[in-house]
Structure formats: structure tokens, C-alpha cells
Design a protein around this motif. Sequence first.
Motif, PDB file in Angstrom:
ATOM      1  N   GLU A  10     -12.584   9.831   1.234  1.00 41.28           N
ATOM      2  CA  GLU A  10     -13.170   9.296   0.104  1.00 41.28           C
ATOM      3  C   GLU A  10     -12.464   8.554  -0.746  1.00 41.28           C
ATOM      4  N   ILE A  11     -11.453   9.214  -1.409  1.00 41.62           N
ATOM      5  CA  ILE A  11     -10.449   8.627  -2.396  1.00 41.62           C
ATOM      6  C   ILE A  11     -10.090   7.365  -1.854  1.00 41.62           C
ATOM      7  N   ARG A  12      -9.263   7.663  -0.644  1.00 42.18           N
ATOM      8  CA  ARG A  12      -8.646   6.343   0.250  1.00 42.18           C
ATOM      9  C   ARG A  12      -9.545   5.078   0.458  1.00 42.18           C
ATOM     10  N   ARG A  13     -10.786   5.328   0.661  1.00 40.79           N
ATOM     11  CA  ARG A  13     -11.800   4.288   1.073  1.00 40.79           C
ATOM     12  C   ARG A  13     -12.226   3.678  -0.277  1.00 40.79           C
ATOM     13  N   GLU A  14     -12.262   4.604  -1.237  1.00 44.01           N
ATOM     14  CA  GLU A  14     -12.765   3.996  -2.602  1.00 44.01           C
ATOM     15  C   GLU A  14     -11.621   3.163  -3.384  1.00 44.01           C
ATOM     16  N   SER A  15     -10.443   3.679  -3.037  1.00 43.09           N
ATOM     17  CA  SER A  15      -9.046   3.012  -3.462  1.00 43.09           C
ATOM     18  C   SER A  15      -9.116   1.600  -2.854  1.00 43.09           C
ATOM     19  N   GLU A  45       0.748  -1.168  -0.053  1.00 45.12           N
ATOM     20  CA  GLU A  45      -0.095  -0.016  -0.176  1.00 45.12           C
ATOM     21  C   GLU A  45       0.754   1.184  -0.041  1.00 45.12           C
ATOM     22  N   SER A  46       0.464   2.359  -0.653  1.00 47.21           N
ATOM     23  CA  SER A  46       0.873   3.652  -0.645  1.00 47.21           C
ATOM     24  C   SER A  46      -0.163   4.610   0.127  1.00 47.21           C
ATOM     25  N   LEU A  47      -0.940   5.098  -1.167  1.00 50.74           N
ATOM     26  CA  LEU A  47      -1.860   6.059  -0.578  1.00 50.74           C
ATOM     27  C   LEU A  47      -2.957   5.601   0.331  1.00 50.74           C
ATOM     28  N   THR A  48      -3.104   4.457   0.398  1.00 49.76           N
ATOM     29  CA  THR A  48      -4.012   3.730   1.600  1.00 49.76           C
ATOM     30  C   THR A  48      -3.514   3.611   2.914  1.00 49.76           C
ATOM     31  N   GLY A  49      -2.261   3.710   3.136  1.00 50.30           N
ATOM     32  CA  GLY A  49      -1.645   3.629   4.337  1.00 50.30           C
ATOM     33  C   GLY A  49      -2.006   2.397   5.250  1.00 50.30           C
ATOM     34  N   GLY A  77      -1.479   6.086  -5.662  1.00 53.93           N
ATOM     35  CA  GLY A  77      -2.376   7.101  -6.427  1.00 53.93           C
ATOM     36  C   GLY A  77      -1.964   8.335  -5.676  1.00 53.93           C
ATOM     37  N   VAL A  78      -2.736   9.578  -5.816  1.00 55.07           N
ATOM     38  CA  VAL A  78      -2.978  10.754  -5.162  1.00 55.07           C
ATOM     39  C   VAL A  78      -4.230  11.162  -4.499  1.00 55.07           C
ATOM     40  N   ALA A  79      -4.187  11.043  -3.165  1.00 56.44           N
ATOM     41  CA  ALA A  79      -5.478  11.278  -2.244  1.00 56.44           C
ATOM     42  C   ALA A  79      -5.666  12.530  -1.952  1.00 56.44           C
ATOM     43  N   GLY A  80      -4.639  13.370  -2.086  1.00 52.41           N
ATOM     44  CA  GLY A  80      -4.640  14.818  -2.006  1.00 52.41           C
ATOM     45  C   GLY A  80      -4.274  15.224  -0.572  1.00 52.41           C
ATOM     46  N   PRO A  81      -4.099  16.431  -0.285  1.00 51.47           N
ATOM     47  CA  PRO A  81      -4.919  17.625  -1.047  1.00 51.47           C
ATOM     48  C   PRO A  81      -4.258  18.118  -2.311  1.00 51.47           C
ATOM     49  N   ASP A  82      -2.985  17.901  -2.553  1.00 48.11           N
ATOM     50  CA  ASP A  82      -2.291  18.457  -3.613  1.00 48.11           C
ATOM     51  C   ASP A  82      -2.020  17.489  -4.647  1.00 48.11           C
ATOM     52  N   PRO A  83      -1.819  17.696  -5.999  1.00 46.68           N
ATOM     53  CA  PRO A  83      -1.002  16.824  -6.708  1.00 46.68           C
ATOM     54  C   PRO A  83       0.359  16.261  -6.473  1.00 46.68           C
ATOM     55  N   GLN A  84       0.561  15.212  -7.280  1.00 46.20           N
ATOM     56  CA  GLN A  84       1.780  14.336  -6.730  1.00 46.20           C
ATOM     57  C   GLN A  84       2.303  13.989  -8.180  1.00 46.20           C
ATOM     58  N   PRO A 111      -3.264  14.557 -11.177  1.00 44.68           N
ATOM     59  CA  PRO A 111      -3.994  15.391 -10.128  1.00 44.68           C
ATOM     60  C   PRO A 111      -4.683  14.364  -9.028  1.00 44.68           C
ATOM     61  N   VAL A 112      -5.209  15.010  -8.066  1.00 39.77           N
ATOM     62  CA  VAL A 112      -5.862  14.461  -6.855  1.00 39.77           C
ATOM     63  C   VAL A 112      -6.883  13.436  -7.567  1.00 39.77           C
ATOM     64  N   GLY A 113      -6.937  12.227  -6.951  1.00 41.67           N
ATOM     65  CA  GLY A 113      -7.945  11.255  -7.355  1.00 41.67           C
ATOM     66  C   GLY A 113      -7.498  10.372  -8.336  1.00 41.67           C
ATOM     67  N   THR A 114      -6.149  10.460  -8.613  1.00 44.72           N
ATOM     68  CA  THR A 114      -5.451   9.411  -9.740  1.00 44.72           C
ATOM     69  C   THR A 114      -4.985   8.327  -8.877  1.00 44.72           C
ATOM     70  N   VAL A 115      -5.579   6.944  -9.151  1.00 47.00           N
ATOM     71  CA  VAL A 115      -5.144   6.119  -8.558  1.00 47.00           C
ATOM     72  C   VAL A 115      -5.031   4.813  -9.297  1.00 47.00           C
ATOM     73  N   PHE A 116      -3.919   3.984  -9.089  1.00 41.52           N
ATOM     74  CA  PHE A 116      -3.748   2.837  -9.555  1.00 41.52           C
ATOM     75  C   PHE A 116      -3.886   1.726  -8.766  1.00 41.52           C
ATOM     76  N   VAL A 117      -4.872   0.509  -9.068  1.00 44.09           N
ATOM     77  CA  VAL A 117      -4.687  -0.677  -8.110  1.00 44.09           C
ATOM     78  C   VAL A 117      -4.155  -1.718  -8.935  1.00 44.09           C
ATOM     79  N   ALA A 118      -3.584  -2.788  -8.313  1.00 45.01           N
ATOM     80  CA  ALA A 118      -2.942  -3.903  -9.213  1.00 45.01           C
ATOM     81  C   ALA A 118      -3.317  -5.138  -8.281  1.00 45.01           C
ATOM     82  N   VAL A 119      -3.243  -6.107  -8.920  1.00 43.51           N
ATOM     83  CA  VAL A 119      -3.311  -7.517  -8.486  1.00 43.51           C
ATOM     84  C   VAL A 119      -2.254  -8.537  -9.287  1.00 43.51           C
ATOM     85  N   ASP A 120      -1.453  -9.479  -8.626  1.00 41.19           N
ATOM     86  CA  ASP A 120      -0.686 -10.260  -9.377  1.00 41.19           C
ATOM     87  C   ASP A 120      -0.834 -11.562  -8.481  1.00 41.19           C
TER      88      ASP A 120
END
Length: 181
Positions: free
Chosen positions: A145-150, A23-27, A99-106, A110-119
Amino acid sequence: MNSTATDVVRLLTVKGGTLAVAESLTGGLVAAEITSVPGASKVFRGSVTAYATELKQELLGVDGSLLAARGAVDPQVAAEMAAGVRKALGADWGIATTGVAGPDPQDGRPVGTVFVAVDGPSRPGIGSASGGKVEALRLNGDREEIRRESVRSVLVLLLTELAGEHTGNERAQDTEQNGGF
């Protein structure tokens, strides 16, 4: 309790599979969601919360030149995180969030850009030799909300892959036949 996490634990238990999480943004929220399910200890190996970019390389084996060129918020980084945690923790399946949970772009994202993966285990004839899949998300809402949806999205992606494992059926058909996970 999250029914998706319950379904993931149930399906992994039935199949005799194990899971590791990067995990990154979901911490740590994905790991917390999974371990909230009774019996998760049968399938859950552990997790790595690699919030700092360099830890993605050092602990999860993400390619350093990829991180330097594209930053941490990238579909290939998500794929390598999932594969890396699977290998590092000796699991059958690895999942990852970045991804980027905010409040600032990374990293120019932009905020809200998230990638989830499975291997997961290699499945001949069904695509990638590594058994990996990445989903790009563009989420709205505040940081929480972004973290929860991720969290929800990565668990749904894993559930879809688990439900489709070792079947020749189309995934939608398989899901419908099994009560619509």
C-alpha cells in the motif's frame, strides 16, 4: 489502467515534453505505471531504479555528504534524484521517489515516511530556479500500500506541475478549469 498516468502521458504529449524517473522504494513501479499507457514511448525517456544508497550518488549525482549525513530518506535527496535523472537521461522533467516501505525503519525514519519530487524546466517568478518541488508524505498501510500510494503521489505531483506550467493561474483554479485532473 491508472488515469493519472494516462493524464501525465497525454499532457506531456500535448506539451512536447519528455520524462525520466528515479525510483528507490517503488522499485520500478512508477516506470511500469507510465509505460502501461499506450503512446508513452513518445514522452518517456527511461528510468533508474537506485535501490542501493550508493547508486543514488553514482548514477544520479546525489551529493555524497548529504547521503552520509542524512541517509537516503530525505527531501533534499529526493530533489537531487529528480534533478539527476532528468540530467542523466536528457529529459524535460524528472520525478523521484525515496522512502521507507517497511517492514523496518530506515535511516532513523519510520515506515511510511516517503518523499516524492519533481524537477522541471525553470519557471521564472514561480519559485525555485531549478523548477523543483518536493512533497513529504506520511503513509499508512502495509509495504504494498505504501509503494502504490507513493506511485500515485509522485504522478499527481508531476501532473499538478505540468498543469500549472506557463500559467499565471493558481493551481487549484487551473485544475478546476481543466476538468479536475
